[in-house]
Design an enzyme around this catalytic site. Structure first.
Site, short mmCIF file in Angstrom:
data_model
loop_
_atom_site.label_atom_id
_atom_site.label_comp_id
_atom_site.label_asym_id
_atom_site.label_seq_id
_atom_site.Cartn_x
_atom_site.Cartn_y
_atom_site.Cartn_z
CB SER A 135 7.33 -3.09 -4.90
OG SER A 135 8.62 -3.04 -4.33
CE1 TYR A 156 5.39 1.39 -2.11
CE2 TYR A 156 7.11 -0.24 -1.85
CZ TYR A 156 6.38 0.59 -2.66
OH TYR A 156 6.62 0.64 -4.02
N1 LIG Z 1 10.45 4.10 -7.87
C1 LIG Z 1 10.74 2.86 -7.46
O1 LIG Z 1 11.91 2.54 -7.11
C2 LIG Z 1 9.67 1.82 -7.40
C3 LIG Z 1 10.07 0.49 -7.13
C4 LIG Z 1 9.09 -0.49 -7.07
C5 LIG Z 1 7.78 -0.17 -7.29
N2 LIG Z 1 7.42 1.12 -7.56
C6 LIG Z 1 6.02 1.39 -7.82
O2 LIG Z 1 5.90 2.10 -9.04
C7 LIG Z 1 4.72 2.92 -9.00
C8 LIG Z 1 5.07 4.35 -9.37
O3 LIG Z 1 6.00 4.83 -8.42
P1 LIG Z 1 6.91 6.12 -8.69
O4 LIG Z 1 8.27 5.73 -8.30
O5 LIG Z 1 6.62 6.66 -10.02
O6 LIG Z 1 6.32 7.08 -7.54
P2 LIG Z 1 6.16 8.68 -7.50
O7 LIG Z 1 7.17 9.33 -8.36
O8 LIG Z 1 6.08 9.02 -6.06
O9 LIG Z 1 4.73 8.90 -8.20
C9 LIG Z 1 3.60 8.39 -7.56
C10 LIG Z 1 2.40 8.75 -8.39
O10 LIG Z 1 1.23 8.25 -7.72
C11 LIG Z 1 0.32 9.32 -7.62
N3 LIG Z 1 -0.60 9.17 -6.51
C12 LIG Z 1 -0.32 9.02 -5.19
N4 LIG Z 1 -1.46 8.96 -4.48
C13 LIG Z 1 -2.47 9.06 -5.38
C14 LIG Z 1 -3.87 9.06 -5.28
N5 LIG Z 1 -4.49 8.96 -4.09
N6 LIG Z 1 -4.62 9.16 -6.40
C15 LIG Z 1 -4.01 9.28 -7.60
N7 LIG Z 1 -2.68 9.30 -7.78
C16 LIG Z 1 -1.93 9.19 -6.67
C17 LIG Z 1 1.16 10.57 -7.51
O11 LIG Z 1 0.35 11.70 -7.82
P3 LIG Z 1 0.55 13.18 -7.19
O12 LIG Z 1 1.54 13.87 -8.12
O13 LIG Z 1 -0.80 13.77 -7.22
O14 LIG Z 1 1.09 13.00 -5.80
C18 LIG Z 1 2.22 10.26 -8.55
O15 LIG Z 1 1.74 10.50 -9.85
C19 LIG Z 1 4.15 2.78 -7.59
O16 LIG Z 1 3.14 1.78 -7.60
C20 LIG Z 1 5.35 2.28 -6.79
O17 LIG Z 1 4.96 1.58 -5.63
C21 LIG Z 1 8.33 2.11 -7.63
#
Ligand SMILES: NC(=O)c1ccc[n+]([C@@H]2O[C@H](COP(=O)([O-])OP(=O)(O)OC[C@H]3O[C@@H](n4cnc5c(N)ncnc54)[C@H](OP(=O)(O)O)[C@@H]3O)[C@@H](O)[C@H]2O)c1
Length: 230
Positions: A135, A156
């Site tokens: 991020s 985070y």
């Molecule tokens: N969205 C943004 O604006 C943004 C910006 C910068 C970086 N990111 C990064 O992008 C990546 C994806 O984020 P997202 O926005 O898609 O988040 P999200 O919608 O909250 O999805 C998170 C995913 O991680 C899984 N997860 C959490 N804990 C886990 C564990 N212990 N073992 C296996 N899976 C686990 C969740 O599974 P469950 O369904 O089982 O909970 C879900 O599939 C992350 O690394 C985040 O930090 C996102």
């Protein structure tokens, strides 16, 4: 055709990245804590997406996933360490070690726990790739710019900064694996209660590009527009 394992592929950016790679003919092993939930949403139009159980905070789960992935394939071309949580949102002056623990367990120790046992399978690929989903909040350069007051919480951003350094160290010391750190950008997903300003398509651009890239160089921090400062 290529094979990828994506962690945290049950929803958000992980599942969209899985769909986009599968649309290119890839086999995508979609690591999920509840694979049946993802399986129930998939149709033939999604291509070859195989939900498999994976909790990145659990050694036994990762060990079982290695066995299951090995039953599907003898080669892994791409590992995408995508799973992450925001964790406890407490400001630095009041944050405790306990407040940091969950975010570090998932976002820092998770990728280490998953990466090491998958290196042998990755090394069977002609061009093994490791994609670390970080991020801009993990960028020391961006976060130390006083004009921004983004996410002033300890867990985070510091976990993502640690992930960045882990990635640099993998890139320096594992030269046969192409390591790319990606910043998806602020994207509407559950992670931010859908407050993100990008679509999930835009948010997965850098993840998909890094998975497809076979030339490198290793050790870059990229978003969909180009280089992100460390
Ligand atoms: N969205 C943004 O604006 C943004 C910006 C910068 C970086 N990111 C990064 O992008 C990546 C994806 O984020 P997202 O926005 O898609 O988040 P999200 O919608 O909250 O999805 C998170 C995913 O991680 C899984 N997860 C959490 N804990 C886990 C564990 N212990 N073992 C296996 N899976 C686990 C969740 O599974 P469950 O369904 O089982 O909970 C879900 O599939 C992350 O690394 C985040 O930090 C996102």
């Amino acid at each position: 055709m290529s094979t990828a394992l994506i962690t945290g592929a049950s929803r958000g950016l992980g599942v969209v990245a899985a769909r986009r790679l599968a649309a290119q003919g890839w086999t995508v092993l979609a690591g999920c804590r509840e694979p049946a939930r993802l399986a129930a949403t998939l149709t033939a139009a999604d291509g070859d997406i195989r939900p498999i159980p994976l909790d990145v905070t659990d050694d036994a789960s990762v060990e079982a996933t290695v066995k299951e992935v090995s039953a599907h394939t003898d080669t892994l071309d791409v590992l995408v360490n995508n799973a992450a949580i925001v964790g406890v949102m407490s400001e630095p002056a009041v944050a405790s070690v306990e407040d940091l623990r969950a975010a570090y367990e998932t976002n820092v120790f998770g990728p280490v726990r998953v990466t090491r046992p998958f290196l042998p399978l990755l090394r069977r690929s002609a061009v093994p790739r490791l994609v670390m989903v970080s991020s801009s909040l993990g960028s020391l350069a961006e976060m130390s710019d006083w004009r921004w007051d983004n996410h002033p919480h300890l867990a985070y951003p510091s976990a993502k900064a640690a992930l960045n350094m882990l990635s640099v160290m993998y890139a320096k010391t594992v030269p046969d694996v192409l390591v790319t750190v990606v910043n998806p950008g602020f994207t509407a997903t559950d992670l931010n209660d859908h407050q993100g300003t990008q679509t999930v398509e835009e948010g997965t651009d850098a993840i998909v590009a890094a998975a497809l890239d076979t030339t490198g160089p290793s050790g870059r921090f990229l978003d969909r527009f180009g280089t992100v400062p460390w």
